[in-house]
Design an enzyme around this catalytic site. Sequence first.
Site, short mmCIF file in Angstrom:
data_model
loop_
_atom_site.label_atom_id
_atom_site.label_comp_id
_atom_site.label_asym_id
_atom_site.label_seq_id
_atom_site.Cartn_x
_atom_site.Cartn_y
_atom_site.Cartn_z
N HIS A 155 0.83 -1.20 0.00
CA HIS A 155 0.00 0.00 0.00
C HIS A 155 0.87 1.26 0.00
O HIS A 155 1.76 1.41 0.83
CB HIS A 155 -0.89 -0.03 1.25
CG HIS A 155 -1.94 1.01 1.29
ND1 HIS A 155 -2.27 1.69 2.44
CD2 HIS A 155 -2.77 1.49 0.33
CE1 HIS A 155 -3.25 2.54 2.19
NE2 HIS A 155 -3.57 2.44 0.92
N HIS B 148 -1.29 11.26 -1.72
CA HIS B 148 -2.63 10.75 -1.42
C HIS B 148 -3.63 11.87 -1.14
O HIS B 148 -4.75 11.88 -1.66
CB HIS B 148 -2.57 9.81 -0.21
CG HIS B 148 -3.91 9.28 0.20
ND1 HIS B 148 -4.73 9.95 1.07
CD2 HIS B 148 -4.57 8.15 -0.16
CE1 HIS B 148 -5.85 9.27 1.23
NE2 HIS B 148 -5.78 8.17 0.50
#
Length: 256
Positions: free
Chosen positions: A18, A60
């Site tokens: 991730h 992000h």
Amino acid sequence: MRRGQAMIESSMPRWIAHRGGGSAAPENTLAAFKTGLKAGFTAFECDVKLSLDGVLWLLHDDTLDRTTDARGPAAPWRWENLQLVDAGSWHSAAFRGEPPASLDQVLDFAAQHGVWLNLEIKPSPGQDVRTGEAVARRVAQWMAQHPSAPRPLLSSFSLAALQAARKTLRGLRADAPLAYLVQTYEDGALEQAVALGAEGLHTDWRQVTPAVVDRVHARGLKLRVYTVNDADQARALLAAGVDGLFTDRLDLPARL
């Protein structure tokens, strides 16, 4: 698709690091990818957005506050200035001074090591279509240059970004797979993924039951789940038949 590429993709790893390196390194940096690779991962997820001057880079959030030493929205920043930002110190002193990564740097990493990428299109507010188009164009160009490499998968929570990416890929006659990313599984989301021509559906692991796995597979899609950091949860999800797990725990595959 070439035969060698088909063989690579038919055995795609179930474990996906991730944001490059999970919790072991500052997310969405080259240091994260190197850390994930050292831990044995061959599949990586990251978040891609556009700088003010049109450079694709990794972040992000909509703002720089959480993962850099800068503050405020990311959208107004030019790439030459973003390269001066410290994206590592927030994680630990060992990564002090680590800059944000560009998509080109990550694609170079993938070509060098033969790894698979899930590029999540993460547009800044109001830039869904533009970002989807830009990521698709760059990936199409990269695939033409590296025909034997695993094709990157483009995913997004933004249906508009994925639709723009699909249209761009078709216009360029490029065949990169797409995945629709959702927070809550619903049959309607599955049908949207099918209508998009997506390869997969990605959802929160808490949404998954054996019945959900069966429904997704019955529609011809792969089901990948985020973010799985517990061994018992991972074991149950794999037993249910999910096709991929995003994790922050680089030690988790070995524990299973």
